[in-house]
Design a protein around this motif. Structure first.
Motif, PDB file in Angstrom:
ATOM      1  N   GLU C 190       0.835  -1.222   0.000  1.00 47.12           N
ATOM      2  CA  GLU C 190       0.000   0.000   0.000  1.00 47.12           C
ATOM      3  C   GLU C 190       0.858   1.256   0.000  1.00 47.12           C
ATOM      4  O   GLU C 190       0.567   2.232  -0.660  1.00 47.12           O
ATOM      5  CB  GLU C 190      -0.898   0.034   1.248  1.00 47.12           C
ATOM      6  N   TYR C 191       1.992   1.186   0.762  1.00 48.39           N
ATOM      7  CA  TYR C 191       2.718   2.464   0.869  1.00 48.39           C
ATOM      8  C   TYR C 191       3.238   2.911  -0.486  1.00 48.39           C
ATOM      9  O   TYR C 191       3.471   4.092  -0.724  1.00 48.39           O
ATOM     10  CB  TYR C 191       3.853   2.360   1.897  1.00 48.39           C
ATOM     11  N   GLU C 193       1.434   2.485  -3.239  1.00 52.64           N
ATOM     12  CA  GLU C 193       0.242   3.092  -3.859  1.00 52.64           C
ATOM     13  C   GLU C 193      -0.003   4.474  -3.242  1.00 52.64           C
ATOM     14  O   GLU C 193      -0.309   5.445  -3.930  1.00 52.64           O
ATOM     15  CB  GLU C 193      -0.976   2.185  -3.638  1.00 52.64           C
ATOM     16  N   SER C 194       0.242   4.581  -1.969  1.00 53.87           N
ATOM     17  CA  SER C 194      -0.019   5.909  -1.353  1.00 53.87           C
ATOM     18  C   SER C 194       0.995   6.910  -1.898  1.00 53.87           C
ATOM     19  O   SER C 194       0.658   8.068  -2.160  1.00 53.87           O
ATOM     20  CB  SER C 194       0.111   5.790   0.177  1.00 53.87           C
ATOM     21  N   ALA C 197      -0.296   7.993  -4.917  1.00 50.37           N
ATOM     22  CA  ALA C 197      -1.438   8.918  -4.699  1.00 50.37           C
ATOM     23  C   ALA C 197      -0.911  10.312  -4.426  1.00 50.37           C
ATOM     24  O   ALA C 197      -1.522  11.316  -4.802  1.00 50.37           O
ATOM     25  CB  ALA C 197      -2.255   8.417  -3.514  1.00 50.37           C
ATOM     26  N   MET C 198       0.233  10.396  -3.802  1.00 47.46           N
ATOM     27  CA  MET C 198       0.764  11.745  -3.483  1.00 47.46           C
ATOM     28  C   MET C 198       1.318  12.418  -4.734  1.00 47.46           C
ATOM     29  O   MET C 198       1.838  13.524  -4.661  1.00 47.46           O
ATOM     30  CB  MET C 198       1.881  11.616  -2.446  1.00 47.46           C
ATOM     31  N   HIS C 209      11.172   4.972  -2.141  1.00 49.14           N
ATOM     32  CA  HIS C 209      10.339   3.989  -1.431  1.00 49.14           C
ATOM     33  C   HIS C 209      10.742   2.563  -1.732  1.00 49.14           C
ATOM     34  O   HIS C 209      10.835   1.731  -0.848  1.00 49.14           O
ATOM     35  CB  HIS C 209       8.862   4.217  -1.822  1.00 49.14           C
TER      36      HIS C 209
END
Lengths: 529, 311, 299, 332
Positions: C190-191, C193-194, C197-198, C209
């Motif tokens: 998820e991190y 994907e987040s 998203a940012m 990341h």
């Protein structure tokens, strides 16, 4: 997931079985004595002849690469042809003389005709009789460059004619002292004409009159020969099978000998001889060798077209130190260009022995100040060259010449030297009895193996004289004068002749060894105690 | 899934083309006297030129390469310059030997390193962890020809339990497999350790324990299956390494494997043999990688999903 | 919320604020005994590599030959004995540290950079790019580094540089493969994907990341690759495509000492031990680093 | 107290980490009646999850150490049990539902396998039959049977939590520990999951320890409530007793920081200060620094639980004077 675990476990079981399975079979018939007694496998197993071990296994340094005698001239292959084929005349390993073999007798009827009387009771391994047709066929094929790679060695021979069923005549351009020893070479083994005529036979070159017959070649693993049951001579082979096993790593060869996997270890590493000497089951044999190692110069181009410079380099090299450092003393130094042990060997000329001051003085005489000259030294990889090269590099550094060492595989080194790219090079030359292999092949103008690119009309004339001079004493004098001349001209710095060193099972009998390694194993066998 | 496998197999063709081009060009660059290797020392210059002409070595690179590829397409990889035997046949003769050696070595490596990896992971940062690591490193930091010789001296010469070299039966396989296996053990142990360290702290391990699963089952069933993904990667990588990497071990034990074949044919500039065997190695490598990827999917459903919808 | 923070005792607040990631990792690295030993050994090696010229005179002591002292067993005078040309093995190992480090570390560094880039792109994008990189990997992987070395030496001549290039190519393939595998499993988290998203650009996502998170398998491979590359140098020099003679590189000393393995083992044993200790030190350090860097391992 | 299924007495659990010794639980005393649901409430870091894990003796051993106390489950002390007994008990007599469904399930095993495993382990029946039982469990928690062959990543958060519940209830344990089961879910799913848990518990006559920081959930589901602060129980009693006649200042602080639908305009009053650092717990009553009613005595000794009503206990020195009342229920 369970399936993976189950699979892993199953494989573990198989592996464990193999390992202990392996152990059981060797331990129960394994030898009890300490060290590498002959145990395990087919060793110690009696063959068809009582008291003789079934197989003789010889550990060699590299695999054979050709089964047709006339397409090669490597010692590894020739040692095999010594088992399966025979030549007209046989070279003895003690007096280096030619004795009768397939030819009973021979004589030069005049300067250009050599007539052979053949044995009448010989036959090939497939039973077909041996006669003049086979000899004529073999030599006509050998002289044809398209069908044989060794045609150059017969350049003196005009034609080979059949006189009658058991007499053959060689017509030559001129008389030659060396022709007989040329004909003793295994590339010129007698082939069977009938085998070649039979088109269904894909490998007719395998048929010979020797004591053994080729059986199988598993590339990289082993070459196997079985005893020729209908051998015509009265002294057939003893061992049922002779196997040549290529073991590239020298330390592995020694370990294989000690563990009994092989009976003979060719070229054991010098520094492990002390270990072998302590092993009760192994005999270490050492005799004078015939292979001369030398430092050659490319005399056709800068800077080594300068004779004084060549002499300066010669004086900088310490032969004794190289022999002790590289061969642990198993070698003989020499100054002349003819291999020690060859007829007319003459080493008393003044020459250029190790003398650093004289080397420096000659260097300045040659017009070079200290530290000015940088040269390339081309060598083949592997021992002993990688051990000698740094020593020469060091010797020359001391007198102010910098050496860059370039390593190549053997074939590339030969082609580099042939095309004259090298300045200095390390190489070797094995000569048993033929002087023309030195004077003609090494130093005559434009000869393919004259890597020195040395050209001197005087040397060319003298080489021909030595080849054709009938009177022994004059020929000796000619040869010695030529040697003195060549040492002065210094196209190469002869270093040493390496001793033959070989280790084998203490029960090995019937060995027939040559200093240069062209051994004949057809009489050898391991006696069972 | 089948579509994915077909796609990968199809993709092999451009790979082979590219490989053959690279190797052919590399051998051309590597120089060295091809003809010199084939003819005896005192062959005349005419004979050299004749053979060079016969092998077409004077033709420009493009022509030679095209001729080689024409042969390849019809499955004829030409004949070895050195031994005159068919390249494909020689390679196939030696392939089972290398697979046997590589396979057993990997089994040896797995038997040693997976439990060791788990053991060091469970006892992280204790002396057991460090000694386990030192042992695992023992294999990779010691050159395998030296390890091989030591094993041979002990087991073949001193104890005489095993044959020192050769390749006539299963018991000949023990020492070479051990030598190569120890070399592989290091990476697999390390990978197992770091994979297990990641897995041990996951929540689903606590869930499993909460279900009443025994410690062993939690580690080996739940933990190992998750950790298998990086482990399988390491094993897959090692296997391709073993193909050509264990040449020196094969030399020491005279094991007629492919590593030694490539090693010797490069040395003697046997161009058809080098090119042919490396192309076949590359094909084998692609197959091995494909199998490893499929094992991924078998092990990790998330990646399988990725393959199936990606087609 | 503001007045709340004021009330908190200042003492434990700045204790946390002060420690950035690097200091935190360093502090935790020091806790791992093995890593500390490894680091000390590597620092020692670095010093030896740099101080070679001060300790020994290259011409006389390192390549200078005196046959009278050839093949002496280890003694007070020669700690590791002498080789077949009478050169002191100990000084050659000390002096040779630089060559082995350059070969080992250099080739892995180059390989790492190339491998990381291609691997992460292959893992991240998948599809065509993934196939391209992976198939290129298959090819490079099947070409033994012996062949690469022979070709490069033919082009560039025998030198440390050509050896580094040859070894870096084969290391690059293994790095690419590991990075790809790690990136593929991490990409789904998820991190990542987040981060998308940012609105972060892709390369930044990869750099900030993804790569830090697939650090642990990479560190494992880096430390191992350095050791195996140094050993690979010995098999290459056996073939004559290694470093030029008389360079005192450990791998070359190993393969030169091969013939004397049973009679004068010290010529082979000590370079072997030097390589083994270096690999061990690197791996202990790598392990310590891996554990220190892994936030999840905070206890 | 009626027959209790769970009795924890003076439990002490510390985590010895590199940075120091974290005192997670400092003398916890707690009990759960049969077929009763006890809510365990407290801020994060109070030691709720550690309590849950200690009941199953699952506190990770390298850092965590159970210093003292006893945990009796159905009369047997869990801390003295052998591994064999523990394995037999876990999943069979007592089960646990975890907080984060995203990571609680094994990603590489199918959902059906993970449920069936628990059945297989305890009832020693082959996997195939266990798998059928697992399908029934899925149906019970409202998931289609066919999906037993799917993998966790193919389920949403709510669905995964249902699977976790199915796993817990697979062997009909008589005691269930739920560690913030709905925290990771959004509100609508939260209600569904809570309803599901409530009727499953009633149907199977189970007792439950529900750990949460959401007082709303406690009110709706639990019979009794225990308020936990810095590793100790500060107030315990029936939901009605604790909600309506709150005794402990910390519990009052919790209620004050809750938005109250009835009095919309009320000012929210957060509890002053921060959770104490578990490595340096203050002397005496750990809540003293933040307690508006704190007196000198509070910082001397650690208050013991004392009875202030039927089943209502509180650990606060203020009640040395029985007439003491919090502002909140001055009239109560």
């Amino acid at each position: 997931m369970k399936r993976i675990l189950a699979m892993l476990l199953a494989l573990v079981m198989v592996f464990a079985l193999v390992a202990c399975g392996g152990n059981n079979s060797t331990t129960n018939n394994g030898g009890s004595t300490s060290g590498g007694s002959t145990s395990g496998g087919s060793k110690g197993e009696e063959g068809s002849i009582p008291g003789v071990q079934k197989t003789l296994t010889i550990g060699i340094a590299s695999d054979i690469n050709e089964l047709d005698p006339q397409q090669q001239n490597d010692q590894i292959n020739n040692n095999c042809f010594a088992l399966t084929h025979q030549t007209l005349v046989f070279l003895t390993n003690d007096t280096n003389e030619q004795v009768p073999c397939l030819a009973e007798s021979w004589e030069w009827t005049d300067d250009t005709h050599l007539v052979f009387k053949l044995v009448q009771n010989a036959c090939f391994s497939d039973g077909t009789p041996f006669n003049a047709d086979d000899v004529v066929f073999t030599y006509q094929k050998a002289m044809d460059p398209e069908r044989s790679a060794v045609a150059a060695t017969l350049s003196l021979v005009e034609s080979v004619n059949k006189i009658d069923d058991y007499t053959v005549e060689f017509v030559t351009k001129s008389y030659s002292n060396e022709l007989l020893s040329v004909l003793a070479g295994y590339p010129l083994s007698i082939l069977s004409k009938e085998a070649y005529d039979d088109t269904s036979n894909e490998q007719p070159y395998l048929i010979g009159t020797g004591r053994y017959v080729f059986k199988e070649w598993k590339e990289g693993q082993s070459v196997t020969f079985v005893r020729n049951e209908n051998f015509w001579g009265d002294d057939p082979g003893q061992a049922d099978e002779i196997i040549f096993k290529p073991i590239l790593e020298s330390a592995s060869r020694v370990a294989a000998l000690q563990s009994g996997d092989i009976d003979v270890c060719i070229d054991p590493p010098i520094n492990e001889l002390s270990i072998l000497q302590e092993d009760a089951n192994v005999t270490v044999h050492n005799q004078a060798g015939t292979r001369l190692f030398y430092l050659g110069f490319n005399c056709a181009k800068e800077p080594f077209d300068n004779q004084t410079l060549r002499q300066a380099i010669a004086c900088a090299i310490n032969r004794e130190e190289i022999i002790n450092g590289v061969l642990d003393g198993y070698g003989q130094p020499q100054t002349t260009v003819v291999n020690r042990g060859v007829w007319s060997f003459y080493d008393d000329m003044e020459g250029f022995d190790y003398d650093v001051d004289r080397a420096k003085q000659l260097l300045s005489e040659a017009g070079y100040s200290e530290g000015e000259l940088t040269v390339d030294l081309y060598i083949s990889n592997g021992s002993p060259y990688t051990s000698i090269a740094p020593m020469i590099q060091e010797y020359l550094r001391v007198i102010g010449v910098t050496v860059n060492i370039q390593q190549f595989d053997e074939a590339t080194l030969k082609s580099e030297c042939q095309s004259g790219n090298q300045q200095m090079f390390l190489w070797r030359w094995n000569v048993i009895d033929r002087l023309d292999e030195i004077y003609t092949e090494l130093f005559s103008t434009d000869y393919p193996t004259n890597y020195h690119h040395y050209s001197d009309s005087y040397v060319d004339e003298m080489a021909v004289k030595v080849l054709t001079e009938k009177d022994k004493d004059t020929r000796l004098q000619l040869s010695q004068d030529l040697q003195t001349y060549l040492v002065e001209a210094c196209p190469q710095v002869p270093l040493y002749v390496a001793d033959l060193v070989i280790a084998y099972n203490k029960n090995l009998q019937g060995t027939y060894l040559f200093g240069g390694g062209n051994h004949n194993w057809s009489w050898a066998y391991v006696a069972l105690d | 899934m089948i579509r994915y496998v077909l796609k990968r197999l199809l993709f092999m063709i451009p790979t082979i083309l590219l490989t053959s081009l690279i190797i052919y060009w590399a051998m051309d660059l590597a120089g060295g006297d091809v003809v010199g290797n084939m003819l005896p020392e005192n062959a005349t210059q005419e004979q050299r030129d004749a053979l060079t002409e016969e092998l077409g070595l004077n033709d420009p690179f493009v022509v030679r390469y095209a001729r080689y590829m024409a042969g390849l397409v019809t499955g004829d990889m030409g004949v070895s310059y050195k031994t005159g035997k068919d390249v494909f046949k020689t390679f196939m003769e030696r392939l089972p030997m290398t697979l046997a050696l590589g396979g057993t070595a990997l089994i040896v490596a797995c038997i040693i390193s997976i439990p060791l990896g788990i053991y060091t992971a469970l006892n992280q940062n204790t002396w057991k962890d460090t000694t386990g690591m030192v042992f695992a490193l023992f294999g990779v930091s010691m050159p395998n020809f030296w390890l091989g010789l030591m094993l041979m001296l002990i087991f073949a010469v001193k104890l005489n339990w095993l044959p020192s070299q050769g390749a006539d039966g299963p018991k000949y396989l023990v020492l070479p497999a051990l030598t190569v296996g120890l070399g592989l053990a290091a990476l697999i142990t390390r990978t197992t350790r770091s994979a297990m360290l990641d897995v041990i702290r996951q929540d689903y391990m606590t869930t499993a324990k909460a279900k009443g699963a025994s410690h062993r089952r939690v580690i080996y069933y739940h933990g190992l299956k998750n950790a298998m993904i990086p482990i399988v990667t390491a094993i897959g990588m090692q296997f391709s390494l073993v193909m050509t990497g264990s040449a020196l071990a094969e030399v020491v034990f005279s094991w007629p494997g492919i590593g030694r074949l490539v090693f010797e044919s490069i040395d003697s500039r046997d161009i058809p043999m080098v090119t042919g065997s490396i192309i076949l190695c590359c094909v084998l490598m692609s197959i091995i990688n494909l199998i490893v990827d499929l094992i991924y999917a078998f092990l990790d459903p998330r990646i399988k999903a990725q393959y199936s919808n990606k087609g | 919320m503001s007045e709340m923070s004021k009330a908190v005792s200042t003492e434990n607040l700045n204790e946390y604020k002060g420690r950035s990631l690097a200091q935190e990792t360093w502090r935790r690295l020091l806790k791992n005994k093995g890593a500390v030993v490894g680091m000390i050994f590597m620092v020692l090696l670095l010093i030896l590599a740099l101080s070679g010229d001060f300790l020994y005179d290259y011409d006389t002591e390192i390549i200078g030959m005196n046959m009278s002292e050839a093949r002496l067993a280890p003694s007070a005078e020669h700690f590791f004995g002498t080789d077949q040309l009478g050169r002191d093995v100990f000084s050659r190992i000390v002096y040779g540290t630089r060559y082995s480090l350059i070969i080992g570390v250099g080739s892995v560094a180059v390989g790492l950079i190339v491998g990381l880039i291609t691997g992460s792109l292959a893992g991240f994008y998948g599809g065509m790019w993934d196939q391209l990189v992976m198939r290129a990997n298959d090819i490079l992987y099947s070409i033994p580094n012996i062949m690469l070395a022979v070709v490069i030496v033919q082009v560039l001549g025998t030198s440390v540089l050509s050896l580094v290039i040859a070894l870096s190519i084969s290391s690059a393939t293994s790095f690419a493969k590991i990075t790809r595998a790690a990136v593929m499993t991490i990409r789904g988290q998820e991190y990542v994907e987040s981060a998308y998203a940012m609105g972060l650009p892709t390369w930044k996502i990869i750099l900030r990341h993804i790569i830090p998170n697939c650090l642990s398998p990479i560190i494992v491979q880096v430390t191992l690759a350095i050791g195996s590359n140094i050993i690979a140098a010995s098999s290459l020099s056996f073939l004559g495509v290694g470093v030029p003679i008389p360079t005192p590189e450990w791998g070359t000393m190993l393969s030169d000492g091969r013939q004397f393995i049973r009679s004068e083992p010290w010529m082979c044993v000590f370079p072997g031990i030097a390589i083994m200790l270096t690999v061990l030190a690197l791996n202990l350090m790598g392990d310590g680093l891996r554990d220190a860097l892994d936030p999840k391992l905070k206890r | 107290m009626s027959e209790n299924i769970l009795e924890i007495k003076d439990l002490v659990v510390h985590f010895e980490t590199d940075d120091g010794c974290v005192k997670a639980i400092n003398g916890l005393t707690l009990s759960v009646g049969k077929e009763k649901t006890l809510g365990l409430v407290g801020e994060t870091g109070a030691g709720k999850t550690t309590t849950a894990l200690s009941i199953l003796n699952l506190v990770p051993s390298p850092p965590g150490v159970i210093k003292g106390g006893s945990i009796e489950l159905d009369g047997k002390d869990v801390l003295q049990m052998s591994d064999k007994e523990l394995e037999h008990m876990r999943g069979n007599d007592v089960a646990m539902i975890f907080q984060d469904p995203m990571t609680a399930l094994n990603p590489v095993l199918t959902v059906g396998e993970q449920i069936a495993e628990s059945i297989m382990l305890h009832e020693h029946i082959p996997m195939k039959d266990a798998f059928e039982r697992a399908k029934e469990m899925l149906k019970m928690v409202g998931i289609a049977e066919g999906r037993a062959y799917d993998y966790p990543h193919q389920f949403s958060g709510g669905m995964r939590q249902r699977v976790v519940i199915a796993i817990a209830l697979a062997c009909q344990p008589n005691f269930l520990i739920a560690d913030e089961p709905t925290t990771a879910l959004d509100v609508t799913i939260q209600a569904q999951v809570l309803d599901l848990m409530k009727d499953l518990i009633n149907k199977n006559h189970m007792s439950m320890l529900l750990i949460t920081h959401d007082l709303g959930v406690v009110a709706e589901v639990c019979n009794d409530v225990a308020v936990m602060y810095a590793g100790r129980i500060v107030e315990i009693g029936t939901t009605d007793e604790v909600f309506n006649s709150t005794r402990h200042p910390y519990t009052e602080g919790l209620f004050d920081s809750l938005p109250n639908l009835k009095e919309q305009g009320e000012e929210l009053v957060p509890i002053k200060g921060m959770m104490p650092d578990p490595m340096r717990l203050p002397e005496g009553c750990t809540f003293a620094p933040r307690c508006p009613y704190a007196t000198e005595a509070c910082t001397q000794t650690v208050p013991e639980l004392r009875q202030v009503g039927g089943t209502h206990y509180v650990a606060c020195h203020a009640y040395d004077d029985p007439s003491f009342r919090l502002r909140r229920n001055a009239n109560g």
